[in-house]
Scaffold this active site. Structure first.
Site, PDB file in Angstrom:
ATOM      1  N   ASP A  10       4.122  -5.776   3.867  1.00 33.70           N
ATOM      2  CA  ASP A  10       3.852  -4.684   4.801  1.00 33.70           C
ATOM      3  C   ASP A  10       4.980  -4.655   5.817  1.00 33.70           C
ATOM      4  OD1 ASP A  10       2.402  -2.691   6.419  1.00 33.70           O
ATOM      5  OD2 ASP A  10       0.627  -3.374   5.340  1.00 33.70           O
ATOM      6  N   GLU A  58      -5.130   1.607   2.721  1.00 32.12           N
ATOM      7  CA  GLU A  58      -4.962   0.513   3.686  1.00 32.12           C
ATOM      8  C   GLU A  58      -5.065   1.011   5.115  1.00 32.12           C
ATOM      9  OE1 GLU A  58      -2.741  -2.171   6.463  1.00 32.12           O
ATOM     10  OE2 GLU A  58      -2.360  -0.075   5.935  1.00 32.12           O
ATOM     11  N   GLU A  59      -4.440   2.139   5.408  1.00 34.60           N
ATOM     12  CA  GLU A  59      -4.411   2.625   6.780  1.00 34.60           C
ATOM     13  C   GLU A  59      -5.794   3.052   7.267  1.00 34.60           C
ATOM     14  OE1 GLU A  59      -1.997   2.091   8.526  1.00 34.60           O
ATOM     15  OE2 GLU A  59      -0.121   2.273   7.405  1.00 34.60           O
ATOM     16  N   ASP A  71       6.222   2.556   6.581  1.00 33.77           N
ATOM     17  CA  ASP A  71       4.991   1.790   6.421  1.00 33.77           C
ATOM     18  C   ASP A  71       4.094   2.572   5.466  1.00 33.77           C
ATOM     19  OD1 ASP A  71       2.622   0.388   6.684  1.00 33.77           O
ATOM     20  OD2 ASP A  71       2.298   0.909   8.787  1.00 33.77           O
ATOM     21  N   HIS A 102       4.234   3.454  13.070  1.00 31.04           N
ATOM     22  CA  HIS A 102       3.198   4.493  13.120  1.00 31.04           C
ATOM     23  C   HIS A 102       3.649   5.737  13.882  1.00 31.04           C
ATOM     24  CE1 HIS A 102      -0.631   2.208  11.702  1.00 31.04           C
ATOM     25  NE2 HIS A 102       0.421   1.944  10.953  1.00 31.04           N
ATOM     26  N   HIS A 140       0.821  -1.214   0.000  1.00 39.58           N
ATOM     27  CA  HIS A 140       0.000   0.000   0.000  1.00 39.58           C
ATOM     28  C   HIS A 140       0.854   1.262   0.000  1.00 39.58           C
ATOM     29  CE1 HIS A 140       0.361   1.253   4.306  1.00 39.58           C
ATOM     30  NE2 HIS A 140       0.420  -0.042   4.580  1.00 39.58           N
TER      31      HIS A 140
END
Length: 372
Positions: free
Chosen positions: A235, A212-213, A178, A329, A66
């Site tokens: 991922d 995706e997130e 990410d 994150h 993603h």
């Protein structure tokens, strides 16, 4: 390694919150176009780079990562010019006070700061706590009108500020590792696949997907269109070698990519991935044959698109790879270049191994009297 590092640096420096991946899409299309047989972009922004086999009626494999990143959206503009915001995706609230952010306004990027109470005036019972309820962004404006003059309004998106950093031991750090490190894998795999187009016995579709997130399902239009036989996702996964994470799992940074044995997200979605056994075993065997280090991942609290892809169409065989990442994150997500390079190698050798006789999934022959 230098090429890989430069691609990751460029990708992670781009702003691309869920549904606003446009600049990442442009980067991926421009980079993939010289190599693929066909490039398509669907209405959501998913980018598919296809390599077609010359065999008749080939099977299809989809390999995806993603493009979007976590971020914020402006919920309210205060009269005094401060911005109230909501999170998009799983933003790590503990690290927010005092951070630099980029506000994506209609007139360009506006630098901002996530405000925090001055240390000298912080009450004793508030020290050591994260005041997320009153979170706000300061862009220097003094009035609501000034904010709008700068091109910022309710609905404007915000990202962490990019600060690419090189550490010792081939470690690199920035926001959006990410999943832009995985997007870099797709780009370098495309280069390698272009050199062996005439040898492919499966159609290979590299997909850079969206949202995706935010909802994990942004790739589903591509799945319905391609109806692949196999889906492999790339991922990140938390690296458990830092003092605060030590011992939680065996996955650590610098020891190679991880292959997913199971992931599961129980907080509301109740979905996860259990990879196809034959697919899993073939990947592991190839890694062993090529002396490519491969870790094994069991991750509760992690979910990827394959959780939903598995049950699409008539059932799609899935497997997942993860790049061990410190500080997920946050603005300082950290990966090891050797892990990413090893992941590219194992994927390339796996794709090379696919023949017209390769099949995955439950293979049962039904005859009179039941299954044999």
């Amino acid at each position: 390694m230098e090429q890989l590092k430069q691609i990751i640096k460029e990708l992670t420096s781009i702003s691309g919150v869920s549904s606003r991946e446009d600049k990442v899409i442009s980067y991926m299309v421009k980079s993939l176009k010289p190599y693929g047989d066909e490039i398509e972009i669907d209405p959501l922004g998913n980018v598919t780079c296809s390599f077609f086999s010359s065999v008749s009626n080939p099977k299809k494999l989809m390999l995806f990562a993603h493009m979007d990143e976590i971020g914020f959206i402006v919920r309210k503009v205060e009269e005094n010019g401060f911005l109230r915001v909501e999170r998009i995706g799983g933003v790590h609230v503990n690290v927010l006070p005092g951070l630099k952010v980029d506000v994506i306004g209609s007139k360009g990027v506006i630098p901002g700061l996530i405000g925090t109470t001055s240390h000298h005036f912080t009450k004793q019972d508030q020290k050591g706590k994260v005041p997320t309820d009153g979170m706000y962004v300061d862009i220097g404006a003094r009035t609501r009108e000034h904010v709008k003059e700068l091109g910022v309004n309710v609905g404007s998106f915000i990202t962490y500020h990019s600060d690419f950093t090189e550490l010792a031991g081939d470690l690199i750090s920035n926001k959006a590792m990410d999943n832009r490190a995985a997007c870099a894998c797709l780009l370098l795999l495309a280069q390698e696949l272009s050199k062996m187009k005439d040898k492919l016995e499966w159609d290979i579709h590299l997909v850079a997907c969206v949202q995706e997130e935010f909802n994990i399902r942004g790739i589903m239009p591509v799945v319905r269109k391609l109806s692949p036989d196999v889906s492999i996702g790339i991922d990140v996964t938390p690296s458990c070698d830092t003092p605060d994470m030590s011992g939680y799992s065996d996955v650590i940074i610098g020891d190679g990519p991880a292959i997913t044995c199971m992931n599961f997200h129980g907080r509301g979605t109740l979905a996860g991935v259990l990879p196809d056994e034959g697919l899993f075993n073939q990947i592991v065997t190839i890694a062993e044959q090529q002396n490519i280090p491969l870790q094994r991942e069991v991750a509760l609290g992690v979910i990827t698109e394959n959780a939903f892809i598995s049950f699409a169409e008539q059932g799609i065989m899935t497997a997942g790879f993860s790049i061990p990442t410190r500080y997920t994150h946050t603005p300082i997500e950290t990966v090891c270049l050797s892990d990413v390079k090893a992941l590219i190698h194992v994927l390339f050798h796996f794709l090379q191994s696919l023949t017209t006789h390769t099949s995955f999934g439950k293979q049962y022959i039904l005859e009179k009297g039941g299954a044999q």
